[in-house]
Design an enzyme around this catalytic site. Structure first.
Site, PDB file in Angstrom:
ATOM      1  N   ASP A   1     -16.007  26.562  29.118  1.00  0.00           N
ATOM      2  CA  ASP A   1     -15.190  25.145  28.945  1.00  0.00           C
ATOM      3  C   ASP A   1     -14.486  25.238  27.621  1.00  0.00           C
ATOM      4  OD1 ASP A   1     -17.330  25.501  27.208  1.00  0.00           O
ATOM      5  OD2 ASP A   1     -18.049  23.087  27.564  1.00  0.00           O
TER       6      ASP A   1
ATOM      7  N   HIS B   1       3.144  48.766  25.277  1.00  0.00           N
ATOM      8  CA  HIS B   1       2.341  47.536  24.912  1.00  0.00           C
ATOM      9  C   HIS B   1       1.094  47.729  24.686  1.00  0.00           C
ATOM     10  CE1 HIS B   1       5.738  45.090  27.330  1.00  0.00           C
ATOM     11  NE2 HIS B   1       5.913  45.615  26.216  1.00  0.00           N
TER      12      HIS B   1
ATOM     13  N   ASP C   1       4.177  47.091  15.676  1.00  0.00           N
ATOM     14  CA  ASP C   1       5.231  46.063  16.295  1.00  0.00           C
ATOM     15  C   ASP C   1       4.442  44.477  15.990  1.00  0.00           C
ATOM     16  OD1 ASP C   1       6.750  44.458  17.610  1.00  0.00           O
ATOM     17  OD2 ASP C   1       6.818  45.773  19.697  1.00  0.00           O
TER      18      ASP C   1
ATOM     19  N   ASP D   1      10.550  39.404  15.363  1.00  0.00           N
ATOM     20  CA  ASP D   1       9.878  40.738  16.413  1.00  0.00           C
ATOM     21  C   ASP D   1      10.389  41.815  15.690  1.00  0.00           C
ATOM     22  OD1 ASP D   1       9.005  42.388  18.456  1.00  0.00           O
ATOM     23  OD2 ASP D   1      10.600  41.554  20.014  1.00  0.00           O
TER      24      ASP D   1
ATOM     25  N   HIS E   1      12.718  51.954  28.064  1.00  0.00           N
ATOM     26  CA  HIS E   1      12.765  50.774  28.002  1.00  0.00           C
ATOM     27  C   HIS E   1      14.291  50.398  27.546  1.00  0.00           C
ATOM     28  CE1 HIS E   1      12.511  50.574  23.666  1.00  0.00           C
ATOM     29  NE2 HIS E   1      11.249  51.243  23.777  1.00  0.00           N
TER      30      HIS E   1
ATOM     31  N   HIS F   1      16.139  42.526  23.667  1.00  0.00           N
ATOM     32  CA  HIS F   1      16.203  41.103  24.390  1.00  0.00           C
ATOM     33  C   HIS F   1      16.683  39.810  23.773  1.00  0.00           C
ATOM     34  CE1 HIS F   1      12.422  40.363  22.082  1.00  0.00           C
ATOM     35  NE2 HIS F   1      12.313  41.863  22.530  1.00  0.00           N
TER      36      HIS F   1
ATOM     37  N   HIS G   1      10.658  37.010  24.313  1.00  0.00           N
ATOM     38  CA  HIS G   1      11.510  37.739  25.330  1.00  0.00           C
ATOM     39  C   HIS G   1      12.242  36.163  25.623  1.00  0.00           C
ATOM     40  CE1 HIS G   1       8.895  41.210  26.189  1.00  0.00           C
ATOM     41  NE2 HIS G   1       9.559  41.214  24.849  1.00  0.00           N
TER      42      HIS G   1
ATOM     43  N   GLU H   1      15.883  47.590  19.608  1.00  0.00           N
ATOM     44  CA  GLU H   1      14.727  48.149  19.516  1.00  0.00           C
ATOM     45  C   GLU H   1      14.610  49.481  20.102  1.00  0.00           C
ATOM     46  OE1 GLU H   1      11.252  46.447  21.283  1.00  0.00           O
ATOM     47  OE2 GLU H   1      12.618  44.652  21.743  1.00  0.00           O
TER      48      GLU H   1
ATOM     49  N   TYR I   1       9.182  58.287  22.652  1.00  0.00           N
ATOM     50  CA  TYR I   1       7.963  58.352  22.786  1.00  0.00           C
ATOM     51  C   TYR I   1       7.601  59.749  23.570  1.00  0.00           C
ATOM     52  CZ  TYR I   1       9.054  53.417  22.182  1.00  0.00           C
ATOM     53  OH  TYR I   1       9.681  52.231  22.136  1.00  0.00           O
TER      54      TYR I   1
ATOM     55  N   ARG J   1       9.395  53.509  17.352  1.00  0.00           N
ATOM     56  CA  ARG J   1      10.360  52.337  17.622  1.00  0.00           C
ATOM     57  C   ARG J   1      10.987  51.829  16.342  1.00  0.00           C
ATOM     58  NH1 ARG J   1       7.666  50.067  21.427  1.00  0.00           N
ATOM     59  NH2 ARG J   1       6.279  48.389  20.321  1.00  0.00           N
TER      60      ARG J   1
ATOM     61  N   GLU K   1      12.755  48.137  15.158  1.00  0.00           N
ATOM     62  CA  GLU K   1      13.218  46.944  15.983  1.00  0.00           C
ATOM     63  C   GLU K   1      13.640  46.057  14.869  1.00  0.00           C
ATOM     64  OE1 GLU K   1      10.247  44.962  18.212  1.00  0.00           O
ATOM     65  OE2 GLU K   1      11.818  43.949  19.286  1.00  0.00           O
TER      66      GLU K   1
HETATM   67  N1  GLY Z   1       7.048  42.706  20.753  1.00  0.00           N
HETATM   68  C1  GLY Z   1       7.470  42.750  21.997  1.00  0.00           C
HETATM   69  C2  GLY Z   1       8.701  43.437  21.980  1.00  0.00           C
HETATM   70  O1  GLY Z   1       9.340  44.012  21.459  1.00  0.00           O
HETATM   71  O2  GLY Z   1       9.463  43.027  23.091  1.00  0.00           O
HETATM   72 MN    MN Z   2      11.181  43.107  21.117  1.00  0.00          MN
HETATM   73 MN    MN Z   3       8.582  44.162  19.293  1.00  0.00          MN
END
Ligand code: GLY
Ligand code: MN
Ligand code: MN
Length: 437
Positions: free
Chosen positions: A36, A239, A256, A267, A346, A350, A357, A380, A384, A402, A404
């Protein structure tokens, strides 16, 4: 956020809808974590955008041109016992007083008040398919109006999805929104700097994530998404959120991490050498990802289309992978066949805003949409190389990188909201070498 900003947005939406319309927008509900107990509440972003109202179980109704007032809120009623257990409620009075509703009612009265408002409306703006129970409730009201058509009741016949209207508005950030995103960026930059200050072999990924969370919380912010603190090969899981492992000497940490401030996200990803220095292979890949990111940021200008930054990253990364011997063949063919996807699987970014996102269409009439001032996006790219990848020299295996940043499109130069954080390999090494001096 100044309440006038929410009012301005509602006026803009009402103008788009025109008279004869009713918009119905439910806010978010609390979600059970276990038994709960609930997760920390996060308001629905569309609802937040138009109302600022922070409580669960509310519904906004907008009726352009309604003489008694066009902005209605249905909210949880005041309740002494409930408030003792789970916190203060604004109630209908607070919704009017503090959030500028023209009229407000207890949420339990929705079924009494709304059908009368729907009667006589031509169009209903409501997004189906997000809350099945509420979809049925609304359809039930409409069907009851239809049953009364012989008594002269004219039910609304046109249903329009509310999403595209609101999402197009949200895509273009106002000065107040940009200010909030700058604050989120600043706090996230400070969190990354703090991690850099103490990163060393022997620390755990969760300690890094905890330092990040502490920095965010101390600034009154929350995580915009679960921090990804991936050491070594964990960085190859895009992720990765377990954050359980030890950080080993000679490896990289992909971090990240970004916070949200008043709902507005940042981000940021950086990739740091755990021991303070990049190996030659790490450095070569790092410089390549950085070159790709810089090429993409340079394409973040009005008139360029959404996919151009991505295309720039693909070009630079493919060229670089050929140079390093990780891809073989003519550049054009490797790009055409998406050979780079073995290492870079990827997209380059975004939209960013109230959602990490964020909403907003990426194509218009089947074509990538043009970038315009006021849009904010992430850039970003990454590379990898999972351990054991065939044909790859050992020194490159198990490396994930990465980089970003958050970029606002302006009339001229791209405005990198996260530019305060060091980014070149040498700058990162310098910061890490000079710690404690
Ligand atoms: N941290 C999520 C992304 O980079 O899209
Ligand atoms: Mn991102
Ligand atoms: Mn990110």
């Amino acid at each position: 956020m100044n309440p006038e900003e929410w009012a301005r947005r509602r006026r803009a939406l009402a103008r788009e809808m025109g008279s004869g319309s009713v918009a119905i927008l439910p806010g978010a509900h609390e979600k059970i974590r276990n038994r709960d107990l609930h997760y920390r509440f996060r308001q629905d972003s569309d609802f937040l955008y138009l109302t600022g109202f922070p409580e669960p179980d509310a519904v906004m109704v907008l009726v352009p041109g309604r003489p008694e007032g066009q902005y209605l809120l249905f909210v949880r009623p005041r309740d002494r016992t409930q408030e003792t257990w789970t916190g203060r409620r604004l109630g209908p009075e607070g919704a009017i007083r503090e959030f500028g509703a023209d009229q407000a009612f207890p949420i339990g009265d929705l079924g009494k008040v709304l059908p009368d408002i729907l009667e006589g409306a031509e169009r209903i703006y409501y997004t189906m398919g997000q809350n099945e129970g509420f979809d049925h409730t609304i359809l039930g009201w409409i069907n009851r109006l239809r049953e009364r058509s012989r008594q002269g009741v004219v039910p609304p016949e046109t249903f329009v999805s509310l999403d595209p209207l609101i999402h197009e508005m949200r895509l273009f950030k106002s000065a107040a929104e940009v200010a909030e995103m700058r604050k989120a960026a600043r706090v996230s930059v400070a969190a990354h700097e703090r991690v850099m200050a103490s990163l060393a072999p022997g620390r755990y990924e969760y300690e890094v994530a905890a330092d990040v969370l502490h920095s965010f919380a101390r600034a009154g912010c929350e995580e915009a998404y679960t921090t990804i603190a991936g050491g070594g090969a964990n960085a190859c899981v895009l992720h990765y959120v377990e954050n359980r492992d030890l950080l080993n000497a000679g490896t990289l940490l992909l971090l990240d991490a970004g916070c949200e401030s008043e709902g507005y996200a940042s981000d940021i990803t950086r990739t740091y050498p755990v021991s303070g220095r990049f190996s030659p292979e790490q450095r070569a890949l790092y410089d390549l990802v950085l070159a790709a990111q810089e090429a993409a940021i340079a394409a973040c200008r009005p008139g360029r289309h959404w996919n151009e930054p991505h295309e720039a990253t693909v070009r630079v990364i493919t060229q670089g992978l050929i140079r390093l011997g990780l891809l073989k063949g003519p550049l054009r063919e490797l790009i055409r066949d998406r050979a780079y996807e073995t290492y870079y699987m990827h997209r380059a970014g975004h939209w960013l805003g109230l959602d990490v996102h964020d909403v907003g269409s990426y194509k218009v009439d089947g074509a990538w949409r043009e970038l315009e001032p006021g849009m904010v996006l992430t850039v970003e790219p990454g590379i990898y190389i999972r351990p054991g990848l065939r044909g790859v020299p050992k020194g490159f295996q198990g490396i994930g990188i990465r980089i970003e940043d958050d970029v606002r499109i302006t009339r001229s130069e791209p405005d990198v909201l996260t530019r305060g954080l060091v980014k070149t390999a040498s700058a990162i090494e310098t910061v890490m070498q000079n710690r404690g001096r």
